[in-house]
Design a protein around this motif. Sequence first.
Motif, PDB file in Angstrom:
ATOM      1  N   VAL A   1       0.842  -1.195   0.000  1.00  0.00           N
ATOM      2  CA  VAL A   1       0.000   0.000   0.000  1.00  0.00           C
ATOM      3  C   VAL A   1       0.881   1.250   0.000  1.00  0.00           C
ATOM      4  O   VAL A   1       1.751   1.404   0.860  1.00  0.00           O
ATOM      5  CB  VAL A   1      -0.919   0.020   1.249  1.00  0.00           C
ATOM      6  CG1 VAL A   1      -1.773   1.274   1.268  1.00  0.00           C
ATOM      7  CG2 VAL A   1      -1.798  -1.221   1.289  1.00  0.00           C
ATOM      8  N   ASP A   2       0.642   2.124  -0.959  1.00  0.00           N
ATOM      9  CA  ASP A   2       1.366   3.405  -0.995  1.00  0.00           C
ATOM     10  C   ASP A   2       0.604   4.463  -0.189  1.00  0.00           C
ATOM     11  O   ASP A   2      -0.629   4.447  -0.148  1.00  0.00           O
ATOM     12  CB  ASP A   2       1.514   3.890  -2.445  1.00  0.00           C
ATOM     13  CG  ASP A   2       2.593   3.126  -3.191  1.00  0.00           C
ATOM     14  OD1 ASP A   2       3.360   2.409  -2.514  1.00  0.00           O
ATOM     15  OD2 ASP A   2       2.653   3.233  -4.419  1.00  0.00           O
ATOM     16  N   GLY A   3       1.353   5.367   0.409  1.00  0.00           N
ATOM     17  CA  GLY A   3       0.720   6.469   1.156  1.00  0.00           C
ATOM     18  C   GLY A   3       0.550   6.199   2.632  1.00  0.00           C
ATOM     19  O   GLY A   3       0.031   7.039   3.370  1.00  0.00           O
ATOM     20  N   LEU A   4       0.992   5.014   3.080  1.00  0.00           N
ATOM     21  CA  LEU A   4       0.893   4.675   4.509  1.00  0.00           C
ATOM     22  C   LEU A   4       2.006   5.407   5.262  1.00  0.00           C
ATOM     23  O   LEU A   4       3.037   4.827   5.573  1.00  0.00           O
ATOM     24  CB  LEU A   4       1.058   3.177   4.717  1.00  0.00           C
ATOM     25  CG  LEU A   4      -0.173   2.298   4.719  1.00  0.00           C
ATOM     26  CD1 LEU A   4       0.224   0.852   4.911  1.00  0.00           C
ATOM     27  CD2 LEU A   4      -1.159   2.715   5.788  1.00  0.00           C
ATOM     28  N   ALA A   5       1.782   6.683   5.536  1.00  0.00           N
ATOM     29  CA  ALA A   5       2.867   7.487   6.096  1.00  0.00           C
ATOM     30  C   ALA A   5       2.670   7.825   7.566  1.00  0.00           C
ATOM     31  O   ALA A   5       3.551   8.405   8.185  1.00  0.00           O
ATOM     32  CB  ALA A   5       3.017   8.770   5.290  1.00  0.00           C
TER      33      ALA A   5
ATOM     34  N   ILE B   1       3.645  -0.292   8.782  1.00  0.00           N
ATOM     35  CA  ILE B   1       3.775   1.082   8.294  1.00  0.00           C
ATOM     36  C   ILE B   1       5.136   1.286   7.629  1.00  0.00           C
ATOM     37  O   ILE B   1       5.242   1.885   6.562  1.00  0.00           O
ATOM     38  CB  ILE B   1       3.640   2.069   9.482  1.00  0.00           C
ATOM     39  CG1 ILE B   1       2.285   1.902  10.176  1.00  0.00           C
ATOM     40  CG2 ILE B   1       3.846   3.503   9.034  1.00  0.00           C
ATOM     41  CD1 ILE B   1       1.125   2.411   9.403  1.00  0.00           C
ATOM     42  N   GLU B   2       6.168   0.768   8.276  1.00  0.00           N
ATOM     43  CA  GLU B   2       7.537   1.006   7.815  1.00  0.00           C
ATOM     44  C   GLU B   2       7.778   0.415   6.422  1.00  0.00           C
ATOM     45  O   GLU B   2       8.378   1.050   5.569  1.00  0.00           O
ATOM     46  CB  GLU B   2       8.515   0.395   8.820  1.00  0.00           C
ATOM     47  CG  GLU B   2       9.862   1.069   8.809  1.00  0.00           C
ATOM     48  CD  GLU B   2      10.723   0.556   9.948  1.00  0.00           C
ATOM     49  OE1 GLU B   2      11.929   0.520   9.773  1.00  0.00           O
ATOM     50  OE2 GLU B   2      10.176   0.171  10.999  1.00  0.00           O
TER      51      GLU B   2
ATOM     52  N   LYS C   1      -3.359   4.143  -1.817  1.00  0.00           N
ATOM     53  CA  LYS C   1      -3.189   3.614  -3.172  1.00  0.00           C
ATOM     54  C   LYS C   1      -2.704   2.168  -3.102  1.00  0.00           C
ATOM     55  O   LYS C   1      -1.604   1.913  -2.603  1.00  0.00           O
ATOM     56  CB  LYS C   1      -2.160   4.474  -3.919  1.00  0.00           C
ATOM     57  CG  LYS C   1      -1.994   4.119  -5.370  1.00  0.00           C
ATOM     58  CD  LYS C   1      -0.936   5.017  -5.981  1.00  0.00           C
ATOM     59  CE  LYS C   1      -0.436   4.437  -7.290  1.00  0.00           C
ATOM     60  NZ  LYS C   1       0.779   5.133  -7.743  1.00  0.00           N
TER      61      LYS C   1
ATOM     62  N   GLN D   1      -3.605  13.930  -4.604  1.00  0.00           N
ATOM     63  CA  GLN D   1      -3.104  12.874  -3.714  1.00  0.00           C
ATOM     64  C   GLN D   1      -2.032  12.096  -4.465  1.00  0.00           C
ATOM     65  O   GLN D   1      -2.324  11.409  -5.438  1.00  0.00           O
ATOM     66  CB  GLN D   1      -4.255  11.942  -3.295  1.00  0.00           C
ATOM     67  CG  GLN D   1      -3.783  10.802  -2.420  1.00  0.00           C
ATOM     68  CD  GLN D   1      -4.935   9.903  -1.954  1.00  0.00           C
ATOM     69  OE1 GLN D   1      -6.095  10.286  -1.999  1.00  0.00           O
ATOM     70  NE2 GLN D   1      -4.598   8.704  -1.518  1.00  0.00           N
TER      71      GLN D   1
ATOM     72  N   ASP E   1       0.734   9.325  -3.716  1.00  0.00           N
ATOM     73  CA  ASP E   1       1.210   8.386  -2.706  1.00  0.00           C
ATOM     74  C   ASP E   1       2.423   7.608  -3.192  1.00  0.00           C
ATOM     75  O   ASP E   1       2.497   7.246  -4.365  1.00  0.00           O
ATOM     76  CB  ASP E   1       0.104   7.376  -2.356  1.00  0.00           C
ATOM     77  CG  ASP E   1      -1.038   8.031  -1.605  1.00  0.00           C
ATOM     78  OD1 ASP E   1      -0.787   9.035  -0.915  1.00  0.00           O
ATOM     79  OD2 ASP E   1      -2.180   7.544  -1.711  1.00  0.00           O
ATOM     80  N   ALA E   2       3.347   7.348  -2.302  1.00  0.00           N
ATOM     81  CA  ALA E   2       4.470   6.449  -2.579  1.00  0.00           C
ATOM     82  C   ALA E   2       4.686   5.627  -1.306  1.00  0.00           C
ATOM     83  O   ALA E   2       3.966   5.804  -0.326  1.00  0.00           O
ATOM     84  CB  ALA E   2       5.708   7.237  -2.941  1.00  0.00           C
ATOM     85  N   LYS E   3       5.672   4.747  -1.340  1.00  0.00           N
ATOM     86  CA  LYS E   3       5.898   3.873  -0.186  1.00  0.00           C
ATOM     87  C   LYS E   3       6.268   4.710   1.050  1.00  0.00           C
ATOM     88  O   LYS E   3       7.285   5.416   1.036  1.00  0.00           O
ATOM     89  CB  LYS E   3       7.017   2.884  -0.497  1.00  0.00           C
ATOM     90  CG  LYS E   3       7.187   1.837   0.585  1.00  0.00           C
ATOM     91  CD  LYS E   3       8.273   0.862   0.204  1.00  0.00           C
ATOM     92  CE  LYS E   3       8.516  -0.115   1.341  1.00  0.00           C
ATOM     93  NZ  LYS E   3       9.596  -1.035   1.047  1.00  0.00           N
ATOM     94  N   ALA E   4       5.432   4.627   2.069  1.00  0.00           N
ATOM     95  CA  ALA E   4       5.661   5.304   3.349  1.00  0.00           C
ATOM     96  C   ALA E   4       5.774   6.825   3.248  1.00  0.00           C
ATOM     97  O   ALA E   4       6.404   7.459   4.094  1.00  0.00           O
ATOM     98  CB  ALA E   4       6.895   4.739   4.044  1.00  0.00           C
ATOM     99  N   LYS E   5       5.182   7.403   2.237  1.00  0.00           N
ATOM    100  CA  LYS E   5       5.146   8.862   2.130  1.00  0.00           C
ATOM    101  C   LYS E   5       3.939   9.289   1.293  1.00  0.00           C
ATOM    102  O   LYS E   5       3.428   8.500   0.489  1.00  0.00           O
ATOM    103  CB  LYS E   5       6.435   9.416   1.547  1.00  0.00           C
ATOM    104  CG  LYS E   5       6.759   8.948   0.158  1.00  0.00           C
ATOM    105  CD  LYS E   5       8.085   9.517  -0.335  1.00  0.00           C
ATOM    106  CE  LYS E   5       9.234   8.667   0.130  1.00  0.00           C
ATOM    107  NZ  LYS E   5      10.490   8.939  -0.600  1.00  0.00           N
ATOM    108  N   THR E   6       3.501  10.520   1.492  1.00  0.00           N
ATOM    109  CA  THR E   6       2.362  11.002   0.724  1.00  0.00           C
ATOM    110  C   THR E   6       2.374  12.515   0.626  1.00  0.00           C
ATOM    111  O   THR E   6       2.836  13.204   1.543  1.00  0.00           O
ATOM    112  CB  THR E   6       1.025  10.516   1.356  1.00  0.00           C
ATOM    113  OG1 THR E   6      -0.060  10.904   0.531  1.00  0.00           O
ATOM    114  CG2 THR E   6       0.811  11.107   2.741  1.00  0.00           C
TER     115      THR E   6
ATOM    116  N   THR F   1       6.067  11.907   5.697  1.00  0.00           N
ATOM    117  CA  THR F   1       6.822  10.655   5.620  1.00  0.00           C
ATOM    118  C   THR F   1       6.849  10.052   7.027  1.00  0.00           C
ATOM    119  O   THR F   1       6.319  10.646   7.967  1.00  0.00           O
ATOM    120  CB  THR F   1       8.276  10.892   5.151  1.00  0.00           C
ATOM    121  OG1 THR F   1       9.013  11.481   6.231  1.00  0.00           O
ATOM    122  CG2 THR F   1       8.336  11.808   3.949  1.00  0.00           C
TER     123      THR F   1
END
Lengths: 119, 257
Positions: free
Chosen positions: A41-45, A71-72, A101, B110, B112-117, B152
């Motif tokens: 999952v993208d956006g998991l910040a 999350i990491e 996403k 929006q 989104d990328a890995k662990a950031k948005t 992030t």
Amino acid sequence: MKRIIKFSSMLLTVLFIVTSFSLQVQAQQNDNGKKYIKIDVDGLACPFCAYGIEKNLRSNIEGLENLDINIEKGYVTFGFPKKTKLKDEMINDIVKDAGFKPNKISFSDKPFTKTEDKK
Amino acid sequence: MKKTKLNFNHIFFALWVFSLASNSFAQGPPIITESPYLLGLEGGGIRTFGKIVSTDLGETYVQPFAIPYNLSTNFQIGVIQPFVTRFPKNGENQSGFGNFSLFVKQMLVQIDAKAKTFRSLLKFTQTFPTGASNVSADVYSSQVMLVTGYVTLKYGLYGSVGYTFVSKNLPDNLVYNFAFGYPLLPQKYPPLQLNLYLELNGQRFFEVDKNLLFFSPGLQLITSSKLLFETSVQIPIVDDNNILKYTYSFGIRWLVF
């Protein structure tokens, strides 16, 4: 000597029957058991906003268990009954509805999280 | 001459307190600054954010209740109802409901990328003069605000700029906020977060040409997916009226929907 041979062959027969039976049960259990899914999952910040994913998954997938949101590493894994048919489209919609996403989706007969974390 | 200045200060102060109620109580993860997230605790909960404002004119306590609700992933509506108590240096204490506000938020971007948005949204707030006349300004106001944020796992940067139209020939104002968030605990789920926020919160009142700018350090404790505690102090860096001493805020957010 004959008694020993007789006893040994009886023991081997019993052992063979028990082993066959347990293998059969195990195979049956695998058929009726769990499947596991891993969703990148993208956006998991941030941890506090990931609750939406948990809520959406639990309300849409019956029998969901062992939910893990990493999350990491940016993925979600969980187990579900094999009888539950999960399609990529459905998973994508659930993740999108939670505000994130969806990316790669993988299915497996073994749990994802623990094996990956051990590496 | 002195009386005129005092009257203006009262109006200015009432406008500011009233803007507190509409601007500062429906935000996201940053404590004062608005957030572009419509998720988790921002999605469908109850939020209270008590604020003590200390000025040369006395103290004021503002206790708003905000209820945001997501109609879809990208669209949120909400209401804010403050309760205001004033403790003037000269005169009796006064209290009552402040002005009622409605707001809508529409997500615009929006990424989104890995662990950031990166997210950006547009917020519109309409405030009605429903409050008691002794504790709130008897004016309508409409505010349009652009909110952006880049988050992030290591930090969060948030910014918002808004313009407030005020009725009855009172000065319109520009609101601008910037926040830097830093997590003090490892990020994990279910959350146990302790976040440090350093914020700048400014407001420029047109026509009267007055400025307010606060430096606002704060701490936020998230104990579960559904409960958050936060506290912040606002220290005036620029105060053209020279009446504000400080504000102290504390609040909770409770996810119910």
